[in-house]
Structures are given as structure tokens and as C-alpha cells.
Design a protein around this motif. Structure first.
Motif, PDB file in Angstrom:
ATOM      1  N   GLU A  99       0.828  -1.205   0.000  1.00 38.34           N
ATOM      2  CA  GLU A  99       0.000   0.000   0.000  1.00 38.34           C
ATOM      3  C   GLU A  99       0.862   1.254   0.000  1.00 38.34           C
ATOM      4  OE1 GLU A  99      -2.392  -0.682   3.475  1.00 38.34           O
ATOM      5  OE2 GLU A  99      -3.993  -1.670   2.329  1.00 38.34           O
ATOM      6  N   GLN A 100       1.937   1.236   0.788  1.00 36.45           N
ATOM      7  CA  GLN A 100       2.835   2.385   0.821  1.00 36.45           C
ATOM      8  C   GLN A 100       3.495   2.599  -0.536  1.00 36.45           C
ATOM      9  OE1 GLN A 100       5.493   1.420   4.020  1.00 36.45           O
ATOM     10  NE2 GLN A 100       4.018   1.959   5.627  1.00 36.45           N
ATOM     11  N   LEU A 101       3.946   1.507  -1.133  1.00 36.59           N
ATOM     12  CA  LEU A 101       4.583   1.600  -2.444  1.00 36.59           C
ATOM     13  C   LEU A 101       3.593   2.112  -3.480  1.00 36.59           C
ATOM     14  CD1 LEU A 101       7.064   1.091  -4.222  1.00 36.59           C
ATOM     15  CD2 LEU A 101       6.210  -1.229  -4.580  1.00 36.59           C
ATOM     16  N   GLU A 102       2.379   1.618  -3.416  1.00 36.56           N
ATOM     17  CA  GLU A 102       1.349   2.057  -4.361  1.00 36.56           C
ATOM     18  C   GLU A 102       1.088   3.552  -4.222  1.00 36.56           C
ATOM     19  OE1 GLU A 102      -3.060   0.615  -5.713  1.00 36.56           O
ATOM     20  OE2 GLU A 102      -2.705   0.877  -3.575  1.00 36.56           O
ATOM     21  N   SER A 103       0.985   4.033  -2.984  1.00 33.52           N
ATOM     22  CA  SER A 103       0.724   5.464  -2.799  1.00 33.52           C
ATOM     23  C   SER A 103       1.905   6.299  -3.289  1.00 33.52           C
ATOM     24  CB  SER A 103       0.393   5.770  -1.340  1.00 33.52           C
ATOM     25  OG  SER A 103       1.513   5.590  -0.519  1.00 33.52           O
ATOM     26  N   ARG A 104       3.130   5.829  -3.065  1.00 30.00           N
ATOM     27  CA  ARG A 104       4.289   6.575  -3.561  1.00 30.00           C
ATOM     28  C   ARG A 104       4.324   6.570  -5.084  1.00 30.00           C
ATOM     29  NH1 ARG A 104       7.457   3.802   0.588  1.00 30.00           N
ATOM     30  NH2 ARG A 104       8.183   2.463  -1.091  1.00 30.00           N
ATOM     31  N   THR A 105       4.119   5.413  -5.681  1.00 30.87           N
ATOM     32  CA  THR A 105       4.187   5.340  -7.142  1.00 30.87           C
ATOM     33  C   THR A 105       3.004   6.034  -7.785  1.00 30.87           C
ATOM     34  OG1 THR A 105       3.153   3.145  -7.134  1.00 30.87           O
ATOM     35  CG2 THR A 105       5.552   3.233  -7.194  1.00 30.87           C
ATOM     36  N   ARG A 106       1.841   6.011  -7.140  1.00 31.32           N
ATOM     37  CA  ARG A 106       0.675   6.701  -7.687  1.00 31.32           C
ATOM     38  C   ARG A 106       0.967   8.192  -7.796  1.00 31.32           C
ATOM     39  NH1 ARG A 106      -4.063   5.676  -4.324  1.00 31.32           N
ATOM     40  NH2 ARG A 106      -4.140   3.698  -5.411  1.00 31.32           N
ATOM     41  N   GLY A 107       1.592   8.752  -6.754  1.00 26.96           N
ATOM     42  CA  GLY A 107       1.949  10.166  -6.785  1.00 26.96           C
ATOM     43  C   GLY A 107       2.905  10.473  -7.917  1.00 26.96           C
ATOM     44  N   VAL A 108       3.888   9.607  -8.112  1.00 23.11           N
ATOM     45  CA  VAL A 108       4.866   9.810  -9.186  1.00 23.11           C
ATOM     46  C   VAL A 108       4.178   9.697 -10.539  1.00 23.11           C
ATOM     47  CG1 VAL A 108       6.907   8.812 -10.294  1.00 23.11           C
ATOM     48  CG2 VAL A 108       6.835   9.052  -7.819  1.00 23.11           C
ATOM     49  N   VAL A 109       3.337   8.690 -10.697  1.00 22.16           N
ATOM     50  CA  VAL A 109       2.636   8.490 -11.971  1.00 22.16           C
ATOM     51  C   VAL A 109       1.706   9.668 -12.254  1.00 22.16           C
ATOM     52  CG1 VAL A 109       0.910   7.062 -13.141  1.00 22.16           C
ATOM     53  CG2 VAL A 109       2.818   5.974 -11.971  1.00 22.16           C
ATOM     54  N   GLU A 110       0.960  10.112 -11.242  1.00 22.56           N
ATOM     55  CA  GLU A 110       0.056  11.241 -11.444  1.00 22.56           C
ATOM     56  C   GLU A 110       0.839  12.506 -11.802  1.00 22.56           C
ATOM     57  OE1 GLU A 110      -2.271  11.385  -7.861  1.00 22.56           O
ATOM     58  OE2 GLU A 110      -3.571   9.739  -8.511  1.00 22.56           O
ATOM     59  N   LYS A 111       1.997  12.687 -11.179  1.00 23.12           N
ATOM     60  CA  LYS A 111       2.845  13.838 -11.495  1.00 23.12           C
ATOM     61  C   LYS A 111       3.312  13.765 -12.951  1.00 23.12           C
ATOM     62  CE  LYS A 111       7.041  16.197 -10.014  1.00 23.12           C
ATOM     63  NZ  LYS A 111       8.196  16.153  -9.095  1.00 23.12           N
ATOM     64  N   GLN A 112       3.719  12.572 -13.383  1.00 19.42           N
ATOM     65  CA  GLN A 112       4.156  12.402 -14.766  1.00 19.42           C
ATOM     66  C   GLN A 112       3.001  12.660 -15.737  1.00 19.42           C
ATOM     67  OE1 GLN A 112       7.191  12.024 -15.923  1.00 19.42           O
ATOM     68  NE2 GLN A 112       8.011  12.044 -13.862  1.00 19.42           N
TER      69      GLN A 112
END
Length: 139
Positions: free
Chosen positions: A53-66
Motif C-alpha cells: 500500500e505504501q509503495l502504491e501510494s508513492r508510485t501513484r503520486g509519481v505516476v500522477e505527477k508524470q
């Protein structure tokens, strides 16, 4: 013979009890290990879910930023393309208008303006003649 039978390990009741106790302890240790592994597996599973879940939230932020960055760039390119297209269209209109003027062909706005002036002049003539409509001489 009975003396020798009593001294053999398989006939020793103390040794049999020790073996039985050892077997029971091994069995209980196995059950304990199984239970501990089951508990640890549950904890491990929960920990893995939490880390996921932590990894998903971190990567989601990065993906949304991209995604936002790409959308911004697309918007900029679209604005530049639209601006370029508008400039080309304006330049094309100017060139066509210039060519038509050189050929003696007037624009629609110019013709409509002339039609309005003619109508105004006709109205003025009618007023000057005393509100009599203009008729052909043959009538």
C-alpha cells in the motif's frame, strides 16, 4: 538368556520412555514450529500488504505527477500549434484578399457596404422628390 534380553536396548523400559518422550517433544516442537510459521505468515502477509500500500501510494503520486507533466506539455504544444495555425490562416487570408483586389474582385463586406449606400441614396432621392416612389417612365 533373560539376563541378556533385559540388557538389550529395546527391552529397557527407561530407554523406551526416553525415546517416547523425545518423540513427543519432537512432535510438539513441530506443532509449535507450524503454529509459529502460521502466525508469522499472517504477520508477514499483513506487513507485505502494508508495504504494498505504501509503495502504491508513492508510485501513484509519481505516476500522477508524470501524467500532469505530459498533459501540460501537450497543452503547450497545442497552444503553439493553434497559434501557428491562426497566423498561417491570417497570412493566407491577407494574400488571397490582396490577389482578389489586384484582380478587381471586391470582398463581400465591400459589396454589402456599397449596397447599403445605394439604399440610403435611393431613400434620399425618394424624400427629395416628395415621397413619390421611383417609377419607370413607361408606366
Amino acid at each position: 538368556m533373560s539376563d541378556s534380553d533385559d540388557k538389550q536396548p529395546e527391552n529397557d523400559p527407561q530407554l523406551a520412555g526416553k525415546i517416547k518422550d523425545s518423540a513427543r517433544q519432537i512432535w510438539l516442537a513441530g506443532l509449535g514450529a507450524f503454529t509459529k510459521a502460521e502466525e508469522d505468515t499472517g504477520k508477514l502477509f499483513d506487513r507485505l500488504v502494508q508495504e504494498g500500500e505504501q509503495l502504491e501510494s508513492r508510485t501513484r503520486g509519481v505516476v500522477e505527477k508524470q501524467i500532469r507533466t505530459v498533459e501540460d506539455r501537450v497543452g503547450e504544444v497545442k497552444e503553439r500549434a493553434t497559434g501557428t495555425w491562426d497566423r498561417l490562416e491570417h497570412m493566407f487570408d491577407q494574400r488571397v484578399s490582396g490577389a482578389l483586389r489586384r484582380l478587381g474582385i471586391h470582398r463581400r463586406e465591400e459589396i454589402e457596404s456599397l449596397e447599403h449606400r445605394i439604399e440610403a441614396l435611393e431613400s434620399e432621392l425618394v424624400r427629395l422628390r416628395g415621397d413619390a416612389p421611383i417609377h419607370d417612365e413607361e408606366e
